[in-house]
Design an enzyme around this catalytic site. Structure first.
Site, PDB file in Angstrom:
ATOM      1  N   ASP A 479       0.744  -1.308  -0.180  1.00  0.00           N
ATOM      2  CA  ASP A 479      -0.004   0.100   0.178  1.00  0.00           C
ATOM      3  C   ASP A 479       0.842   1.230  -0.008  1.00  0.00           C
ATOM      4  OD1 ASP A 479      -2.372   1.514   0.215  1.00  0.00           O
ATOM      5  OD2 ASP A 479      -3.284   0.307   1.577  1.00  0.00           O
ATOM      6  N   ASP A 548     -10.788   2.029  -3.028  1.00  0.00           N
ATOM      7  CA  ASP A 548     -11.363   1.747  -1.638  1.00  0.00           C
ATOM      8  C   ASP A 548     -12.708   1.718  -1.644  1.00  0.00           C
ATOM      9  OD1 ASP A 548      -9.119   1.339  -0.477  1.00  0.00           O
ATOM     10  OD2 ASP A 548      -8.736   3.128   0.400  1.00  0.00           O
TER      11      ASP A 548
HETATM   12  C1  GLA Z   1      -6.030   1.925   2.270  1.00  0.00           C
HETATM   13  C2  GLA Z   1      -6.327   0.431   1.300  1.00  0.00           C
HETATM   14  C3  GLA Z   1      -7.136   0.048   1.990  1.00  0.00           C
HETATM   15  C4  GLA Z   1      -6.729  -0.646   3.572  1.00  0.00           C
HETATM   16  C5  GLA Z   1      -6.430   0.738   4.214  1.00  0.00           C
HETATM   17  C6  GLA Z   1      -5.586   0.297   5.487  1.00  0.00           C
HETATM   18  O1  GLA Z   1      -6.756   2.502   2.481  1.00  0.00           O
HETATM   19  O2  GLA Z   1      -6.655   1.238   0.323  1.00  0.00           O
HETATM   20  O3  GLA Z   1      -7.686  -1.375   1.224  1.00  0.00           O
HETATM   21  O4  GLA Z   1      -5.807  -1.585   3.151  1.00  0.00           O
HETATM   22  O5  GLA Z   1      -5.480   1.299   3.644  1.00  0.00           O
HETATM   23  O6  GLA Z   1      -5.111   1.073   6.435  1.00  0.00           O
END
Ligand code: GLA
Length: 742
Positions: A479, A548
């Protein structure tokens, strides 16, 4: 086929069965763009461009054709302060402070195959017969530097890639202020421009507008490609549709700050350019050094947007994505993020895993919150060791227990970030990315690690490798949850203008090391969802968390926009709970399933909370998906109805390579009273084959399904309440399986 130099007319012709690209050398000096489009016969002429003196368009000194002007000549890599008033493709500042430049032709080389671009992601051919590369050598008239334009044409795709290298063979340093990867001048402006802008939670909106006088620019100044713009534009004819018309697409294989310009001039020529964004970029090129730009993929279609997308899907699938999972079916996963957020224990995870395995899930992904002392997003990034309060029996044991249930185990990391509250920050505050004398801004309470420093990358690599060597891990979600600001390095000797590109080179260096050292791990990239879903990352990681936003309605647009350029096998799509956590909307479980099955299916919810009915539905979804995922992930994809054209309806179709199996998902968002729906016409089948369709009696010929179509009205989801007889309900969707009958 391949690349020819026509000596008599001083012109190059790059050609395969589908496209031609022609360049001429005008007056033995100036490289001029001649043609790009559908394949044409071997050239028997040089440049046809009608050179004519035009007011206020200066003529270069020397023995040149009367009327020649850099301001009107269609070019391949225009210089700076040389009488071309359009956007330059590069700008160099020499040691005496001067910055004018004019490139002149200095030879060429044609090589079989495609050379690698060291340190940068790039498309490749595994067999040197698959492509041919032209290197056009150019010299600046009055400085000691050489610029090479590198073109590769692939045998089996309507695709050319371009990049540029520069070499300083003088005794003084040169400052590169701008060095784009490509520039091309098209001879009219009857184009629409398609781009894919977005934001967090609504990535890759498909926006189409006519090109217009002046410069239109999309870019990133965020250190990374970002949600804001995909590094992509396409020019189409104004009448181009999904199934007809021309498309000229430009897509950068790069994950850093980019720029893409379209410029329409006073003579209605259109200049298109792409490369590293010069906004924050200043690079010192010392004597003897060279610099290579990222690659741009230039794809052409004369059969509309569906064919264009299929070209990019195939090209990326076969010539960009690498590794064990290139052609391997992607597992159905469950991710605990929306199910628990930071609030989980080992028992909770194991309970979720028990329920998930009963549903048929194949991979359990433990998301954020398992490391350091991470109970919320304010701490611990950089401390990649297990949080023993939550997982007292070690990560290794948890992974083993999950594997013993018959699932793979995956883990979330955010390796480019550092929290102020972390052991790593206490030990190395100078590893934070930050400009000299500035206070760095925080984003999501965190700073960015300075990946331009090797010591930083080495530390992160060794922390990650320690875990990967100890714990049986099958999947990693990588990420990146903020964008850069106050860009600079605290390491001595690295100037601010070099930092973003050096950062990206550092990131690529680490990814190359990790992905090749652990080749059996399935790597998924993520940046707050799809904030770094670009071809550069795809070279290292074959799939991405698309957004997300898991709402099925929002996903129709997000996944359609993404499908314009990205292969389906790269698109992560999860069924989540209702009401949806991002938009608070209730949609049917059928619709959520159908939308998520149109990518790499996953579930992002707490399976212990599913009702008996929901569990049965999920089991059926997973069962169906497993049987059909090969054709969904790796088949041919068609947008039958795009939400950008039809607003309330979306239909996507997947066809296998033999044209014997196909799956269609058809969704209606909001109901309208007393609605009559026309036939849905399918695509990509074999006209002469006969097919049966799920929930229809009898057989259909392929040509019948494609030309006449079938009446389909998506029914109400099984978990929805029936309305009156003329109003059926919102968020309806259906799935149709089409199978050849021999
Ligand atoms: C980001 C990702 C999510 C999740 C969060 C965790 O926003 O896109 O899918 O993994 O971080 O903090």
């Amino acid at each position: 086929m391949g690349i020819r130099f026509n000596k008599k007319f001083s012109s190059f012709h790059l050609k395969n069965e589908q496209i031609s690209y022609q360049i001429a050398i005008v007056d033995n000096k100036y490289l001029s763009h001649v043609y790009w489009g559908k394949a044409i016969s071997e050239s028997c002429r040089g440049s046809d461009f009608p050179i004519k003196d035009r007011s206020f368009s200066p003529n270069p000194a020397g023995d040149v054709t009367y009327g020649l002007s850099m301001n009107t000549l269609p070019q391949e890599y225009p210089g700076h302060n040389n009488g071309d008033y359009r956007e330059s493709s590069f700008k160099l500042t020499y040691s005496d402070g001067s910055f004018s430049s004019q490139l002149v032709y200095d030879g060429y080389e044609i090589i079989k195959g495609k050379p690698a671009i060291d340190g940068l992601p790039h498309s490749y051919v595994s067999d040197s017969e698959g492509a041919e590369t032209l290197i056009v050598k150019l010299k600046d008239e009055s400085s000691e530097c050489r610029i090479n334009l590198i073109y590769t044409i692939f045998n089996n795709y309507p695709v050319i890639t371009r990049s540029v290298s520069i070499e300083n063979f003088g005794d003084e340093s040169i400052q590169i202020d701008k060095l784009l990867s490509m520039s091309v001048d098209l001879d009219h402006s009857e184009f629409d421009c398609i781009q894919l802008p977005g934001a967090w939670g609504r990535e890759r909106d498909l926006v189409r507008h006519p090109v217009y006088r002046g410069v239109h620019r999309i870019d990133s100044k965020r250190g990374t490609t970002s949600h804001t713009y995909q590094p992509f534009i396409a020019l189409t004819n104004p009448h181009t549709t999904e199934d007809s018309g021309e498309v000229y697409g430009f897509h950068m294989v790069y994950s850093g700050e980019f720029v893409m310009n379209t410029e329409v001039t006073e003579y209605n020529q259109t200049r298109v350019q792409a490369g590293i964004n010069p906004e924050h970029f200043r690079w010192t090129l010392n004597p003897g050094e060279h610099f290579v730009t990222p690659e741009v993929v230039m794809a052409y279609s004369d059969k509309g947007l569906n064919a264009f997308s299929q070209t990019l899907h195939n090209f990326y699938q076969n010539q960009l994505i690498r590794g064990t999972y290139q052609y391997k079916e992607r597992p159905v996963l469950i991710n605990n993020w929306e199910g628990t957020y930071f609030d989980f224990t080992e028992d909770k995870i194991l309970e979720m895993a028990d329920r998930a395995v009963e549903l048929g899930v194949e991979l359990f992904v433990l998301d954020d919150g398992w490391f350091g002392k991470r109970d919320d997003d304010t701490t611990s990034l950089g401390d990649w060791f297990v949080y023993d309060k939550k997982l007292p029996n070690s990560l290794k044991l948890l992974a083993e227990k999950i594997r013993a249930k018959g699932m793979k185990f995956g883990l979330w990391f955010e390796p480019e970030m550092i929290s102020e509250e972390s052991d790593l920050f206490k030990a190395h505050p100078d590893w934070v990315l930050k400009a000299e004398g500035r206070q760095p801004s925080k984003g999501r309470n965190q700073y960015i690690l300075d990946y331009s420093q090797k010591a930083v990358r080495d530390n992160i690599a060794s922390q990650l490798k320690k875990i990967l060597d100890e714990v049986p891990i099958d999947y990693i979600k990588w990420d990146f949850n903020r964008n850069m600001s106050e860009i600079g390095s605290q390491s001595p000797g690295v100037s601010d203008g070099e930092v973003t590109h050096r950062y990206i080179l550092g990131l690529y260096d680490l990814l190359e090391d990790l992905t090749t050292s652990y080749p059996d791990i399935l790597w998924e990239s993520c940046s707050g969802g799809g904030g770094r879903f670009d071809p550069g990352m795809l070279y290292y990681m074959p799939q991405t968390w698309t957004s997300d936003n898991t709402d099925a309605v929002a996903r129709l647009e997000i996944q359609t926009g993404t499908s314009l350029v990205m292969p389906i096998s790269s698109i992560g799509a999860h069924v989540s709970d209702v009401p949806n956590h991002q938009v608070n909307r209730w949609t049917s479980l059928d619709m959520r399933g159908h939308v998520a099955m149109s990518g790499n299916l996953g579930y992002e919810l707490d399976p212990t909370k599913l009702s008996v009915f929901e569990k049965e539905t999920v089991k059926r979804q997973i069962n169906f998906y497993k049987k059909n995922r090969n054709l969904i992930q790796f088949g041919t994809f068609y947008r039958l109805k795009s939400p950008f054209d039809f607003n309330n309806e979306t239909a996507w179709q997947f066809v296998d390579l033999e044209k014997s199996q196909s799956v269609v998902f058809y969704t209606v968002i909001l109901d309208k009273s007393n609605q009559m729906r026309p036939r849905l016409k399918l695509k990509g089948l074999d006209s002469n084959k006969r097919y049966k369709i799920s929930s229809y009696e009898g057989l259909f010929h392929g040509d019948e399904l494609m030309n006449k179509g079938v009446y389909i009205d998506p029914p109400l989801g099984a978990d929805q309440k029936q309305g009156s007889y003329q109003l059926n309900g919102d968020f309806r969707s259906t799935m149709i399986k089409v199978e050849e009958v021999r």
